[in-house]
Design a protein around this motif. Structure first.
Motif, PDB file in Angstrom:
ATOM      1  N   VAL A  92       0.840  -1.192   0.000  1.00 35.03           N
ATOM      2  CA  VAL A  92       0.000   0.000   0.000  1.00 35.03           C
ATOM      3  C   VAL A  92       0.876   1.245   0.000  1.00 35.03           C
ATOM      4  O   VAL A  92       1.799   1.378   0.806  1.00 35.03           O
ATOM      5  N   ILE A  93       0.586   2.154  -0.920  1.00 40.97           N
ATOM      6  CA  ILE A  93       1.327   3.405  -1.003  1.00 40.97           C
ATOM      7  C   ILE A  93       0.343   4.569  -1.150  1.00 40.97           C
ATOM      8  O   ILE A  93      -0.789   4.388  -1.609  1.00 40.97           O
ATOM      9  N   ARG A  94       0.771   5.763  -0.751  1.00 39.83           N
ATOM     10  CA  ARG A  94      -0.021   6.965  -0.973  1.00 39.83           C
ATOM     11  C   ARG A  94       0.365   7.525  -2.336  1.00 39.83           C
ATOM     12  O   ARG A  94       1.531   7.769  -2.606  1.00 39.83           O
ATOM     13  N   VAL A  95      -0.623   7.727  -3.205  1.00 36.66           N
ATOM     14  CA  VAL A  95      -0.314   8.208  -4.551  1.00 36.66           C
ATOM     15  C   VAL A  95      -0.715   9.657  -4.775  1.00 36.66           C
ATOM     16  O   VAL A  95      -0.316  10.275  -5.759  1.00 36.66           O
ATOM     17  N   ALA A  96      -1.514  10.209  -3.867  1.00 37.42           N
ATOM     18  CA  ALA A  96      -1.897  11.626  -3.980  1.00 37.42           C
ATOM     19  C   ALA A  96      -2.303  12.145  -2.619  1.00 37.42           C
ATOM     20  O   ALA A  96      -2.880  11.416  -1.802  1.00 37.42           O
ATOM     21  N   SER A  97      -2.000  13.409  -2.372  1.00 36.49           N
ATOM     22  CA  SER A  97      -2.391  14.050  -1.121  1.00 36.49           C
ATOM     23  C   SER A  97      -2.786  15.495  -1.413  1.00 36.49           C
ATOM     24  O   SER A  97      -2.507  16.025  -2.494  1.00 36.49           O
TER      25      SER A  97
END
Length: 287
Positions: free
Chosen positions: A166-171
């Protein structure tokens, strides 16, 4: 005289052309939704719906309580194409399940701060992915390469499950809700700004397509030019790529919600969860 006759013929031709164009426009069918069926009210705070073309069943998420409460009351239901609830508690023991996505026989479901992977054939949970930093996960979308995207409406961010990580792709995205991977384009609805947008996942740039969409929730592709967008209070809009929107359904007066929808192109069928009404409705789209 020749000039006069020529001018008359030009005028006649112009009038005829204008009439033909007018008739062509007026004869174009008006987009409309026709109700096909509605399930029994045995669902409980039904938020999302998805059709699986392999099993040929419809799956729904049922919050059954507060959308942020970890109470173990949430469940997933299984419905057939005639609107019969085959199994109301097909998967149970969840907290507040919302979005759904399917890829290679697996149903992916968001549940507050985790992503659940379910084997459809076996009807059991295979794995739970805790998503660190998630505040209120919402929609699920699966890209063509199998990447599973999750919107975090409460945290203004988007996560992705790729290669089992799991990764963060947008914030910094203002209240992202519905997600849609459309070829090389990625679309999102944003709750507070009331917009449908393109999102560049590389630069995280958000480009509005259409605004003034009250409570924008689910997005579904109809064809290469049109999308269906649901509005929580009971609205369904047909939106084209230039941002023009047409209201196809308004059930606000009846207090019937429209949350995370699904569209089945082969049947021209729109599936609409009604949230507090505890049913799913199916409509035929004609346009």
């Amino acid at each position: 005289m020749k000039y006069l006759i020529h001018s008359i013929w030009v005028h006649i031709f112009a009038v005829a052309l204008a009439q033909a164009q007018s008739q062509s426009v007026s004869s174009s069918p008006t987009p409309k939704l026709t109700l096909l069926w509605e399930t029994d009210a045995l669902l409980t705070t039904v938020e999302s719906v998805i059709y699986d073309p392999v099993s040929k069943y419809i799956y729904t998420t049922n919050i059954h309580g507060h959308f942020m409460k970890k109470d173990g009351n949430g469940f997933i239901s299984k419905i057939d194409l005639q609107g019969k609830i085959v199994e109301s508690h097909w998967i149970k023991g969840l907290d507040a399940p919302t979005g759904t996505g399917i890829y290679q026989g697996k149903l992916y479901v968001t549940d507050i701060d985790k992503l659940i992977e379910i084997d459809i054939v076996q009807g059991k949970i295979l794995k739970t992915y805790a998503i660190e930093g998630a505040k209120a996960l919402n929609d699920v979308e699966v890209g063509s390469d199998g990447t599973v995207y999750c919107s975090d409406t409460g945290g203004n961010q988007i996560f992705a499950l790729k290669n089992r990580q799991v990764i963060r792709v947008a914030s910094g995205i203002d209240t992202p809700n519905g997600l849609l991977a459309d070829g090389n384009q990625f679309l999102i609805t944003c709750w507070v700004p009331k917009t449908l947008n393109y999102l560049d996942l590389k630069t995280q740039k958000v480009t509005p397509i259409s605004n003034g969409l009250a409570g924008p929730d689910g997005i579904e592709k109809v064809d290469n030019q049109h999308y269906l967008v649901s509005g929580f209070q009971g609205l369904i809009h047909l939106v084209n790529k230039k941002g023009h929107k047409q209201l196809l359904l308004d059930t606000q007066a009846q207090k019937v919600n429209a949350t995370d929808i699904d569209y089945v192109p082969s049947m021209k069928m729109l599936l609409v969860p009604t949230f507090h009404k505890n049913t799913v409705r199916a409509y035929r789209l004609k346009y």
